[in-house]
Design a protein around this motif. Structure first.
Motif, PDB file in Angstrom:
ATOM      1  N   VAL A 157       0.864  -1.188   0.000  1.00  0.00           N
ATOM      2  CA  VAL A 157       0.000   0.000   0.000  1.00  0.00           C
ATOM      3  C   VAL A 157       0.899   1.236   0.000  1.00  0.00           C
ATOM      4  O   VAL A 157       1.707   1.424   0.918  1.00  0.00           O
ATOM      5  CB  VAL A 157      -0.916   0.020   1.250  1.00  0.00           C
TER       6      VAL A 157
ATOM      7  N   THR B 216      -5.847   0.152   5.644  1.00  0.00           N
ATOM      8  CA  THR B 216      -5.301  -1.180   5.953  1.00  0.00           C
ATOM      9  C   THR B 216      -5.872  -1.702   7.271  1.00  0.00           C
ATOM     10  O   THR B 216      -6.317  -2.860   7.357  1.00  0.00           O
ATOM     11  CB  THR B 216      -3.755  -1.114   6.018  1.00  0.00           C
TER      12      THR B 216
ATOM     13  N   GLU C  61       6.837   1.447   8.728  1.00  0.00           N
ATOM     14  CA  GLU C  61       6.375   0.309   7.910  1.00  0.00           C
ATOM     15  C   GLU C  61       5.670  -0.673   8.834  1.00  0.00           C
ATOM     16  O   GLU C  61       6.164  -0.946   9.921  1.00  0.00           O
ATOM     17  CB  GLU C  61       7.546  -0.398   7.211  1.00  0.00           C
TER      18      GLU C  61
ATOM     19  N   LYS D 220      -3.384   5.549   4.207  1.00  0.00           N
ATOM     20  CA  LYS D 220      -2.933   4.169   3.942  1.00  0.00           C
ATOM     21  C   LYS D 220      -3.155   3.272   5.158  1.00  0.00           C
ATOM     22  O   LYS D 220      -3.659   2.159   5.043  1.00  0.00           O
ATOM     23  CB  LYS D 220      -1.438   4.158   3.542  1.00  0.00           C
ATOM     24  N   SER D 221      -2.738   3.779   6.330  1.00  0.00           N
ATOM     25  CA  SER D 221      -2.876   2.953   7.546  1.00  0.00           C
ATOM     26  C   SER D 221      -4.338   2.765   7.908  1.00  0.00           C
ATOM     27  O   SER D 221      -4.750   1.688   8.356  1.00  0.00           O
ATOM     28  CB  SER D 221      -2.166   3.615   8.730  1.00  0.00           C
TER      29      SER D 221
ATOM     30  N   ASP E 272       2.034  -1.889   4.775  1.00  0.00           N
ATOM     31  CA  ASP E 272       1.626  -0.477   4.871  1.00  0.00           C
ATOM     32  C   ASP E 272       2.915   0.331   4.958  1.00  0.00           C
ATOM     33  O   ASP E 272       3.644   0.261   5.944  1.00  0.00           O
ATOM     34  CB  ASP E 272       0.760  -0.304   6.136  1.00  0.00           C
ATOM     35  N   THR E 273       3.198   1.082   3.905  1.00  0.00           N
ATOM     36  CA  THR E 273       4.508   1.734   3.794  1.00  0.00           C
ATOM     37  C   THR E 273       4.479   3.157   4.360  1.00  0.00           C
ATOM     38  O   THR E 273       3.411   3.736   4.568  1.00  0.00           O
ATOM     39  CB  THR E 273       4.942   1.800   2.312  1.00  0.00           C
TER      40      THR E 273
ATOM     41  N   THR F 154       3.570   6.425   9.602  1.00  0.00           N
ATOM     42  CA  THR F 154       4.023   5.028   9.574  1.00  0.00           C
ATOM     43  C   THR F 154       5.467   4.949   9.095  1.00  0.00           C
ATOM     44  O   THR F 154       5.848   5.693   8.195  1.00  0.00           O
ATOM     45  CB  THR F 154       3.133   4.238   8.583  1.00  0.00           C
TER      46      THR F 154
END
Ligand code: GTP
Length: 185
Positions: A11, A23, A40, A19-20, A60-61, A38
């Motif tokens: 992601v 996810t 990672e 993103k987080s 999740d990057t 984040t």
């Protein structure tokens, strides 16, 4: 029953696009209490989709910008990419375009399974990117497109269904056997 299939999904997108949130909504059915950038995080979820069981590993990057270097671990062994922008942020879509180019060039591919995701669809009053703009870009890239709200858990599951579909489209025939061990580069 068909054996379980493993899918590794990355992601990506710029900072604070959600993103987080997306996810965690998908994996744990709640969103983070507060915003923490984040570094990672990796998540695992077993799901059934179209009669097949999948073990989905989701990376999740950290938020990227135009200048971020695509790390090797995000281009090796990844089945598909969820590319997230915020519908409120034009710059987040610009980052996605750069990111898309970097992914394709690092893989030396013209296409790769991707889902373009316009998050924060609940913020309609702050919207700066129309649904049509997202659809158009996804058509150009020949990939799936989903608008969602991670915060309200709207359409989040659809994001993950779509990436599984995109990966399956790219894999013709049975999956290669999953081997343990190292990869020579
Ligand atoms: N209104 C709204 N806010 C959202 C949505 N998704 C995330 N947010 C908020 O946006 C902020 C960033 O969310 P994150 O999920 O941490 O974003 P991220 O992309 O993982 O951020 P980085 O780790 O910095 O890259 C938080 O304050 C979230 O509550 C959404 O769908 N709607």
């Amino acid at each position: 029953m068909a054996p379980q299939k493993h899918r590794k999904i990355c992601v990506m997108g710029s900072r604070a696009v959600g993103k987080s949130t997306i996810t965690m909504q998908f994996v744990e059915s709640h969103c983070p209490d507060s915003y923490h950038p984040t570094i990672e995080n990796t998540y695992q979820k077993i799901i059934r989709h179209q009669g097949q069981e999948y073990s989905v590993e989701i990376i999740d990057t950290a938020g990227q910008d135009e200048y971020s270097i695509l790390q090797k671990q995000y281009s090796i062994g990844i089945h598909g990419y969820i590319l997230v922008y915020s519908v409120t942020s034009v710059s987040s879509l610009e980052v996605i375009k750069v990111l898309n180019d970097k992914i394709l060039s690092s893989l030396g591919a013209e296409t790769i399974p991707r889902v373009l995701v316009g998050n924060k669809s609940d913020l309609d009053n702050e919207r700066n990117i129309s649904r049509d703009q997202g659809t158009q870009l996804a058509n150009e890239w020949e990939c799936a497109f989903v608008e969602c709200s991670g915060k309200n858990n709207e359409n989040v599951e659809e994001v993950f269904k779509q990436i599984l579909n995109e990966v399956n489209k790219g894999l013709t025939g049975p999956d290669p056997p999953q081997k343990e061990g190292c990869i020579l580069m």
